[in-house]
Design a protein around this motif. Sequence first.
Motif, PDB file in Angstrom:
ATOM      1  N   SER A 105       0.827  -1.210   0.000  1.00  0.00           N
ATOM      2  CA  SER A 105       0.000   0.000   0.000  1.00  0.00           C
ATOM      3  C   SER A 105       0.862   1.260   0.000  1.00  0.00           C
ATOM      4  O   SER A 105       0.387   2.347  -0.302  1.00  0.00           O
ATOM      5  N   GLU A 106       2.152   1.102   0.330  1.00  0.00           N
ATOM      6  CA  GLU A 106       3.059   2.263   0.311  1.00  0.00           C
ATOM      7  C   GLU A 106       3.777   2.427  -1.020  1.00  0.00           C
ATOM      8  O   GLU A 106       4.579   3.352  -1.180  1.00  0.00           O
ATOM      9  N   ILE A 107       3.512   1.537  -1.980  1.00  0.00           N
ATOM     10  CA  ILE A 107       4.174   1.643  -3.282  1.00  0.00           C
ATOM     11  C   ILE A 107       3.954   3.024  -3.911  1.00  0.00           C
ATOM     12  O   ILE A 107       4.904   3.641  -4.409  1.00  0.00           O
ATOM     13  N   PRO A 108       2.711   3.571  -3.882  1.00  0.00           N
ATOM     14  CA  PRO A 108       2.519   4.918  -4.461  1.00  0.00           C
ATOM     15  C   PRO A 108       3.425   5.972  -3.827  1.00  0.00           C
ATOM     16  O   PRO A 108       3.864   6.902  -4.509  1.00  0.00           O
ATOM     17  N   VAL A 109       3.726   5.810  -2.536  1.00  0.00           N
ATOM     18  CA  VAL A 109       4.562   6.791  -1.844  1.00  0.00           C
ATOM     19  C   VAL A 109       5.962   6.840  -2.454  1.00  0.00           C
ATOM     20  O   VAL A 109       6.532   7.918  -2.659  1.00  0.00           O
ATOM     21  N   ILE A 110       6.523   5.648  -2.761  1.00  0.00           N
ATOM     22  CA  ILE A 110       7.874   5.677  -3.344  1.00  0.00           C
ATOM     23  C   ILE A 110       7.823   5.866  -4.862  1.00  0.00           C
ATOM     24  O   ILE A 110       8.799   6.282  -5.471  1.00  0.00           O
ATOM     25  N   LEU A 111       6.662   5.582  -5.482  1.00  0.00           N
ATOM     26  CA  LEU A 111       6.555   5.762  -6.935  1.00  0.00           C
ATOM     27  C   LEU A 111       6.333   7.218  -7.331  1.00  0.00           C
ATOM     28  O   LEU A 111       6.780   7.655  -8.391  1.00  0.00           O
ATOM     29  N   GLU A 112       5.640   7.961  -6.459  1.00  0.00           N
ATOM     30  CA  GLU A 112       5.258   9.341  -6.789  1.00  0.00           C
ATOM     31  C   GLU A 112       6.418  10.200  -7.301  1.00  0.00           C
ATOM     32  O   GLU A 112       6.307  10.796  -8.377  1.00  0.00           O
ATOM     33  N   PRO A 113       7.552  10.262  -6.552  1.00  0.00           N
ATOM     34  CA  PRO A 113       8.651  11.116  -7.045  1.00  0.00           C
ATOM     35  C   PRO A 113       9.160  10.691  -8.420  1.00  0.00           C
ATOM     36  O   PRO A 113       9.572  11.532  -9.224  1.00  0.00           O
ATOM     37  N   VAL A 114       9.112   9.370  -8.712  1.00  0.00           N
ATOM     38  CA  VAL A 114       9.527   8.888 -10.031  1.00  0.00           C
ATOM     39  C   VAL A 114       8.513   9.331 -11.079  1.00  0.00           C
ATOM     40  O   VAL A 114       8.871   9.829 -12.153  1.00  0.00           O
ATOM     41  N   MET A 115       7.224   9.184 -10.766  1.00  0.00           N
ATOM     42  CA  MET A 115       6.158   9.539 -11.711  1.00  0.00           C
ATOM     43  C   MET A 115       6.173  11.034 -12.013  1.00  0.00           C
ATOM     44  O   MET A 115       5.892  11.465 -13.123  1.00  0.00           O
ATOM     45  N   ARG A 116       6.504  11.835 -11.005  1.00  0.00           N
ATOM     46  CA  ARG A 116       6.561  13.292 -11.205  1.00  0.00           C
ATOM     47  C   ARG A 116       7.844  13.712 -11.920  1.00  0.00           C
ATOM     48  O   ARG A 116       8.054  14.884 -12.190  1.00  0.00           O
ATOM     49  N   GLY A 117       8.713  12.723 -12.191  1.00  0.00           N
ATOM     50  CA  GLY A 117       9.966  13.036 -12.872  1.00  0.00           C
ATOM     51  C   GLY A 117      10.977  13.739 -11.995  1.00  0.00           C
ATOM     52  O   GLY A 117      11.869  14.425 -12.483  1.00  0.00           O
ATOM     53  N   GLU A 118      10.838  13.563 -10.687  1.00  0.00           N
ATOM     54  CA  GLU A 118      11.750  14.259  -9.771  1.00  0.00           C
ATOM     55  C   GLU A 118      12.914  13.399  -9.295  1.00  0.00           C
ATOM     56  O   GLU A 118      13.883  13.907  -8.752  1.00  0.00           O
ATOM     57  N   ALA A 119      12.769  12.077  -9.454  1.00  0.00           N
ATOM     58  CA  ALA A 119      13.839  11.200  -8.966  1.00  0.00           C
ATOM     59  C   ALA A 119      13.960   9.972  -9.854  1.00  0.00           C
ATOM     60  O   ALA A 119      13.010   9.566 -10.527  1.00  0.00           O
ATOM     61  N   ASP A 120      15.172   9.384  -9.876  1.00  0.00           N
ATOM     62  CA  ASP A 120      15.402   8.157 -10.631  1.00  0.00           C
ATOM     63  C   ASP A 120      15.411   6.942  -9.718  1.00  0.00           C
ATOM     64  O   ASP A 120      15.116   5.839 -10.145  1.00  0.00           O
ATOM     65  N   VAL A 121      15.815   7.158  -8.471  1.00  0.00           N
ATOM     66  CA  VAL A 121      15.767   6.085  -7.481  1.00  0.00           C
ATOM     67  C   VAL A 121      15.107   6.647  -6.225  1.00  0.00           C
ATOM     68  O   VAL A 121      15.531   7.687  -5.722  1.00  0.00           O
ATOM     69  N   VAL A 122      14.071   5.987  -5.739  1.00  0.00           N
ATOM     70  CA  VAL A 122      13.462   6.414  -4.479  1.00  0.00           C
ATOM     71  C   VAL A 122      13.573   5.255  -3.489  1.00  0.00           C
ATOM     72  O   VAL A 122      13.134   4.131  -3.771  1.00  0.00           O
ATOM     73  N   ILE A 123      14.203   5.530  -2.348  1.00  0.00           N
ATOM     74  CA  ILE A 123      14.388   4.505  -1.327  1.00  0.00           C
ATOM     75  C   ILE A 123      13.296   4.650  -0.277  1.00  0.00           C
ATOM     76  O   ILE A 123      13.046   5.751   0.212  1.00  0.00           O
ATOM     77  N   GLY A 124      12.623   3.545   0.037  1.00  0.00           N
ATOM     78  CA  GLY A 124      11.707   3.542   1.167  1.00  0.00           C
ATOM     79  C   GLY A 124      12.517   3.272   2.421  1.00  0.00           C
ATOM     80  O   GLY A 124      12.879   2.139   2.693  1.00  0.00           O
TER      81      GLY A 124
END
Lengths: 249, 125
Positions: A105-124
């Motif tokens: 359920s937290e996948i959207p939290v780490i996916l959001e910055p990637v989807m917004r084009g702000e990050a290439d790797v997001v670490i939970g």
Amino acid sequence: MTPLDWKPPAGQRVLVMMPAYNEALNIGHSIETVRRDAPYADILVVDDGSLDATAKVASEAGARVITLPVNLGIFDAIHTAFIYAYREGYTAAVQVDADGQHQPSEIPVILEPVMRGEADVVIGSRYLENRGYKTPLSRRMGMILFANVTSALIGRRVTDTTCGFRAYSREAIAAFAQETGVEALDAVGLVILGRAGYRIAEVPATVHTRLTGKSSINLVRSFVYPFNGLLSLIPVLLNRKFVRRRPNS
Amino acid sequence: MIFARYKELALLVCVGLTMIILELVRRKKLGVRYSLVWLGVTVSMGVISLWDGLLDLIRRSIGAVNPSSTLFFLGILFSLVILLHFSIRISEYSQQIRLLAKELGLLRERLERRDRGEGPPSGGS
């Protein structure tokens, strides 16, 4: 909007990558949870030469399964998933442990910055916020050392370099898929990408203790691990062109 | 200096080793590439045992006191070089095998998907 209603923007294709070794007892439940909480994603299990029914259970639970003919280790299993994600044209990939420690359920939290084009790797990160995850001191020491070295090398503060809950952009997928010489993709991978201009971000995540079975990390390995990791950094630091630089950076 | 009987013994070892290497190549147990390295060893052993002055020349040039320690030094040096060479080879093969195993897994997944009549993954979209 609750995380469960979350959907990736149109045109985005998300792959959930699950490396698994002898996880037949946990993986069915893990896949079901991902399918329930992240129905927008495809699930790929990389069965790393398991001796039990991991591949069968995963396939019956509705995941795509790649079975490696021999046990290669977790980094090569993840690398296989990156090659798959790259070739099948996924625009984002999320790495989730097969043992049910992470919250789909937290996948959207780490996916959001990637989807917004702000990050290439997001670490939970387990340590960015105190959410009750407890690590034995022997392991924590090496992790802190490693997190500090990694932070210094990429010029950005990261608190959790060993966590297996991460999201990757298409650019990061491409970089890892085309890289065959790396022996580890966790902290070393971060350093490689960070130094090649890829953007690394961290968000707090909740991580549970394992459902059943033993973690692959025992006391001896928890001592050896940081040194092994520091050693694998040497070729990265000596070789400036380890991966191609991020396009448009 | 090397005494006459040692000279004969050394020559015997050289000839024997050369024959073993050639036989291994003939039976395809040893690649031509490696056989050249080992033939080089036997030839230099033969040269050193036949040419009396050579070992002494090497001994003086590296400042060693004893010809036999010079011989051991050269032997150990050669062993180290060949060990390093094998380590490099093992790393290379390990990387190649890993890549092959991954490609095999990827291909099998694609094949099984085709057998089930499924198309490429949709990404859930």
